[in-house]
Design a protein around this motif. Structure first.
Motif, PDB file in Angstrom:
ATOM      1  N   ALA A 192       0.814  -1.215   0.000  1.00 52.87           N
ATOM      2  CA  ALA A 192       0.000   0.000   0.000  1.00 52.87           C
ATOM      3  C   ALA A 192       0.849   1.267   0.000  1.00 52.87           C
ATOM      4  N   GLU A 193       2.109   1.164   0.467  1.00 49.69           N
ATOM      5  CA  GLU A 193       2.980   2.333   0.556  1.00 49.69           C
ATOM      6  C   GLU A 193       3.928   2.456  -0.635  1.00 49.69           C
ATOM      7  N   ALA A 194       3.838   1.538  -1.583  1.00 49.54           N
ATOM      8  CA  ALA A 194       4.808   1.489  -2.678  1.00 49.54           C
ATOM      9  C   ALA A 194       4.573   2.572  -3.726  1.00 49.54           C
ATOM     10  N   ASP A 195       5.653   2.990  -4.374  1.00 51.24           N
ATOM     11  CA  ASP A 195       5.579   3.857  -5.549  1.00 51.24           C
ATOM     12  C   ASP A 195       5.591   3.020  -6.831  1.00 51.24           C
ATOM     13  N   VAL A 196       6.314   1.896  -6.763  1.00 51.08           N
ATOM     14  CA  VAL A 196       6.439   1.002  -7.917  1.00 51.08           C
ATOM     15  C   VAL A 196       6.248  -0.429  -7.432  1.00 51.08           C
ATOM     16  N   VAL A 197       5.470  -1.201  -8.178  1.00 52.06           N
ATOM     17  CA  VAL A 197       5.279  -2.622  -7.870  1.00 52.06           C
ATOM     18  C   VAL A 197       5.657  -3.432  -9.106  1.00 52.06           C
ATOM     19  N   ILE A 198       6.634  -4.317  -8.931  1.00 51.13           N
ATOM     20  CA  ILE A 198       7.027  -5.233 -10.001  1.00 51.13           C
ATOM     21  C   ILE A 198       6.475  -6.597  -9.637  1.00 51.13           C
ATOM     22  N   ALA A 199       5.472  -7.049 -10.392  1.00 55.13           N
ATOM     23  CA  ALA A 199       4.672  -8.189  -9.962  1.00 55.13           C
ATOM     24  C   ALA A 199       4.867  -9.408 -10.843  1.00 55.13           C
ATOM     25  N   PRO A 224      11.258  -6.843 -21.056  1.00 53.98           N
ATOM     26  CA  PRO A 224      11.903  -7.293 -22.293  1.00 53.98           C
ATOM     27  C   PRO A 224      13.234  -7.994 -22.083  1.00 53.98           C
ATOM     28  N   TYR A 225      13.878  -8.317 -23.180  1.00 53.83           N
ATOM     29  CA  TYR A 225      15.182  -8.971 -23.314  1.00 53.83           C
ATOM     30  C   TYR A 225      15.079 -10.478 -23.469  1.00 53.83           C
ATOM     31  N   GLY A 226      13.879 -11.037 -23.531  1.00 54.46           N
ATOM     32  CA  GLY A 226      13.757 -12.461 -23.814  1.00 54.46           C
ATOM     33  C   GLY A 226      13.750 -13.313 -22.570  1.00 54.46           C
ATOM     34  N   ARG A 227      13.376 -14.574 -22.785  1.00 55.75           N
ATOM     35  CA  ARG A 227      13.146 -15.489 -21.674  1.00 55.75           C
ATOM     36  C   ARG A 227      14.361 -15.659 -20.779  1.00 55.75           C
ATOM     37  N   MET A 229      16.937 -13.788 -20.346  1.00 54.62           N
ATOM     38  CA  MET A 229      17.462 -12.567 -19.750  1.00 54.62           C
ATOM     39  C   MET A 229      16.466 -11.947 -18.774  1.00 54.62           C
ATOM     40  N   ALA A 230      15.338 -12.614 -18.568  1.00 56.47           N
ATOM     41  CA  ALA A 230      14.264 -12.001 -17.779  1.00 56.47           C
ATOM     42  C   ALA A 230      14.716 -11.664 -16.370  1.00 56.47           C
ATOM     43  N   GLN A 231      15.428 -12.569 -15.685  1.00 58.45           N
ATOM     44  CA  GLN A 231      15.811 -12.293 -14.304  1.00 58.45           C
ATOM     45  C   GLN A 231      16.771 -11.112 -14.220  1.00 58.45           C
ATOM     46  N   GLU A 232      17.718 -11.050 -15.148  1.00 60.24           N
ATOM     47  CA  GLU A 232      18.642  -9.915 -15.153  1.00 60.24           C
ATOM     48  C   GLU A 232      17.890  -8.613 -15.397  1.00 60.24           C
ATOM     49  N   ALA A 233      16.890  -8.654 -16.260  1.00 57.89           N
ATOM     50  CA  ALA A 233      16.103  -7.458 -16.536  1.00 57.89           C
ATOM     51  C   ALA A 233      15.302  -7.042 -15.305  1.00 57.89           C
ATOM     52  N   ILE A 234      14.771  -7.999 -14.584  1.00 53.91           N
ATOM     53  CA  ILE A 234      14.031  -7.697 -13.355  1.00 53.91           C
ATOM     54  C   ILE A 234      14.963  -7.068 -12.328  1.00 53.91           C
ATOM     55  N   ASN A 235      16.149  -7.653 -12.173  1.00 55.45           N
ATOM     56  CA  ASN A 235      17.133  -7.082 -11.244  1.00 55.45           C
ATOM     57  C   ASN A 235      17.444  -5.634 -11.605  1.00 55.45           C
ATOM     58  N   ALA A 237      15.586  -3.532 -13.269  1.00 56.72           N
ATOM     59  CA  ALA A 237      14.425  -2.673 -13.021  1.00 56.72           C
ATOM     60  C   ALA A 237      14.310  -2.327 -11.547  1.00 56.72           C
ATOM     61  N   LEU A 238      14.571  -3.298 -10.677  1.00 55.23           N
ATOM     62  CA  LEU A 238      14.525  -3.040  -9.234  1.00 55.23           C
ATOM     63  C   LEU A 238      15.543  -1.976  -8.848  1.00 55.23           C
ATOM     64  N   VAL A 239      16.758  -2.122  -9.348  1.00 55.60           N
ATOM     65  CA  VAL A 239      17.832  -1.193  -9.014  1.00 55.60           C
ATOM     66  C   VAL A 239      17.534   0.203  -9.563  1.00 55.60           C
ATOM     67  N   GLU A 240      17.114   0.275 -10.815  1.00 56.52           N
ATOM     68  CA  GLU A 240      16.882   1.574 -11.459  1.00 56.52           C
ATOM     69  C   GLU A 240      15.796   2.370 -10.746  1.00 56.52           C
ATOM     70  N   HIS A 241      14.692   1.730 -10.420  1.00 60.48           N
ATOM     71  CA  HIS A 241      13.602   2.460  -9.757  1.00 60.48           C
ATOM     72  C   HIS A 241      13.978   2.853  -8.335  1.00 60.48           C
ATOM     73  N   ALA A 242      14.702   1.995  -7.642  1.00 60.13           N
ATOM     74  CA  ALA A 242      15.118   2.336  -6.280  1.00 60.13           C
ATOM     75  C   ALA A 242      16.104   3.500  -6.297  1.00 60.13           C
ATOM     76  N   LYS A 243      16.993   3.544  -7.306  1.00 60.28           N
ATOM     77  CA  LYS A 243      17.957   4.647  -7.390  1.00 60.28           C
ATOM     78  C   LYS A 243      17.282   5.976  -7.699  1.00 60.28           C
ATOM     79  N   GLN A 244      16.071   5.924  -8.207  1.00 62.59           N
ATOM     80  CA  GLN A 244      15.309   7.150  -8.456  1.00 62.59           C
ATOM     81  C   GLN A 244      14.629   7.661  -7.185  1.00 62.59           C
ATOM     82  N   GLY A 245      14.900   6.998  -6.063  1.00 59.68           N
ATOM     83  CA  GLY A 245      14.342   7.434  -4.783  1.00 59.68           C
ATOM     84  C   GLY A 245      12.946   6.905  -4.510  1.00 59.68           C
ATOM     85  N   LYS A 246      12.554   5.863  -5.224  1.00 63.49           N
ATOM     86  CA  LYS A 246      11.204   5.330  -5.080  1.00 63.49           C
ATOM     87  C   LYS A 246      11.176   4.141  -4.121  1.00 63.49           C
TER      88      LYS A 246
END
Length: 410
Positions: A192-199, A224-227, A229-235, A237-246
């Motif tokens: 409920a307190e999140a700015d971004v949810v990766i589900a 994206p990036y294919g089957r 590469m999916a985990q690396e892409a998720i990682n 995305a987590l880092v990028e959004h957190a570095k934006q202060g979210k």
């Protein structure tokens, strides 16, 4: 005289003498909060419940094993009168009044100078509820209001905005097996307190509809990036959004560390210097069989259960599972992600000694409205899955426990 509502106030009792008269059930309920407040507690009572006695034995309170006597309240800051002796309660109340000691009475609230509110806490906030009516107070109603407010704060349905800067970071939240009511209280609050949810697609999707419009929801299955590469892409995305202060929530099905690749994401965040909170979730390996009426252990039937991944077949060189050893176990075998491999799994288990008549249950979409259970044996499971068109996600249970409970228990 016109009667007025009580004036709410928070007492800071740390190190201050607090006297409790009576060691019964009322004291047993009230003492933990007084102990938590750091009060210097003196219990005056000839007897006490076992729980209260344990508090005295632990040194949390000082127990004077005698009835109330004049002078017990003279130097107190606060008093709780809760004996079964009405006459003693009246005398003690009068002493408290004479010495200007705020006093609560369990037997006669109208004769007291203070009332105990219905209280609860959630993430550093204490909720205290008092009635505004001097007479005709309904403690059950105040307790119900307290419970509703605290539950709302805990599960995120009652959201109060943070006016101080929140620390950005990521929470790896286990969403449970699918039913939105089975996410943990902490998980729901962080969501409920999140700015971004990766589900994940296996997370409790219904909870996403409750999020405010400003929350960005990212479908991890469509990154994206294919089957491969999916985990690396998720990682990333987590880092990028957190570095934006979210504030980022990675919402997973089940538990983050039960075939959820949570540790891989934690490592990626640690390398990037991103703070991370891990919130365990209810694993489908236990909850889904339970929802279908299957206990993974049962007295006299199964003394152990083993959870394995079936995403690769037993004869696949990538498999880390010792299938021949599993065939020799007498307990329950729970297979996750194994619907399309169940035929080869069954063949391998039978080839290494498991009886072909061993019961098997497949529970598809467990804990959701679409849940269904299909039963078979190791000998018939492959053809049953094909004939019944069983599709992932489904939890497979192998063992005698399948036949223990009433079939189809919800």
């Amino acid at each position: 005289m016109a009667e007025h509502p009580a004036y709410p106030v928070g007492l800071r009792l740390t190190g201050r003498r607090t006297v409790v008269l009576g060691g019964g059930q009322v004291a047993q309920r009230r003492l933990p909060a007084l102990i938590a407040a750091g009060a210097d507690i003196h219990l005056v009572s000839p007897e006490a419940t076992p729980s209260v006695e344990a508090m005295a034995d632990a040194g949390e309170i000082t127990w004077h094993r005698r009835p109330y006597a004049e002078g017990d309240l003279a130097t107190a800051w606060y008093a709780l009168i809760a004996t079964s002796d009405t006459e003693a309660n009246t005398r003690a109340s009068a002493e408290a009044e004479a010495h200007r000691v705020w006093c609560v009475r369990s037997d006669d609230a109208d004769a007291a100078t203070a009332w105990t509110p219905a209280t609860g806490t959630s993430e550093g906030v204490m909720v205290a509820v008092l009635t505004t009516e001097a007479r005709g107070r309904d403690p059950r109603r105040t307790a119900a209001i307290r419970d509703a407010v605290v539950e709302g704060l805990r599960d995120g349905t009652l959201v109060a905005p943070h006016h101080r800067t929140r620390v950005p970071g990521v929470a790896l939240v286990g969403g449970g097996p699918g039913d939105p009511d089975l996410i943990t209280v902490r998980g729901r609050r962080l969501l409920a307190e999140a700015d971004v949810v990766i589900a994940d697609r296996l997370g409790p999707r219904d909870l996403l509809a409750e999020l405010p419009p400003h929350v960005e929801v990212i479908d991890a299955a469509k990154i994206p990036y294919g089957r491969f590469m999916a985990q690396e892409a998720i990682n990333n995305a987590l880092v990028e959004h957190a570095k934006q202060g979210k504030s980022v929530v990675r919402l997973k099905g089940g538990d983050p560390y039960v075939f959820g690749r949570g540790m891989e994401e934690l490592h990626a965040l640690a390398e990037a210097g991103i703070p991370c909170t891990v919130v365990p979730g209810i694993s489908s390996s236990i909850s889904v069989p339970g929802a279908a009426g299957i206990p993974v252990t049962h007295r006299g039937v199964a003394h152990e259960f083993t959870v394995v991944s079936g995403h690769v077949a037993p004869d696949d060189e990538r498999s880390l599972v010792d299938w021949p050893a599993l065939a020799k176990l007498t307990g329950t075998l729970v297979v996750l992600m194994g619907v399309d491999k169940i035929g080869r799994i069954a063949e391998t288990l039978v080839a290494h000694g498991k009886s072909p008549d061993t019961p098997v249950a497949l529970v598809q979409e467990g804990t959701t409205a679409a849940q269904r259970r299909v039963d078979a044996t190791l000998a018939t499971v492959a053809e049953t899955v094909a004939a019944q068109e069983v599709r992932p996600p489904a939890v497979i249970v192998i063992g005698e426990v399948v036949a223990v409970g009433p079939r189809g228990t919800a």
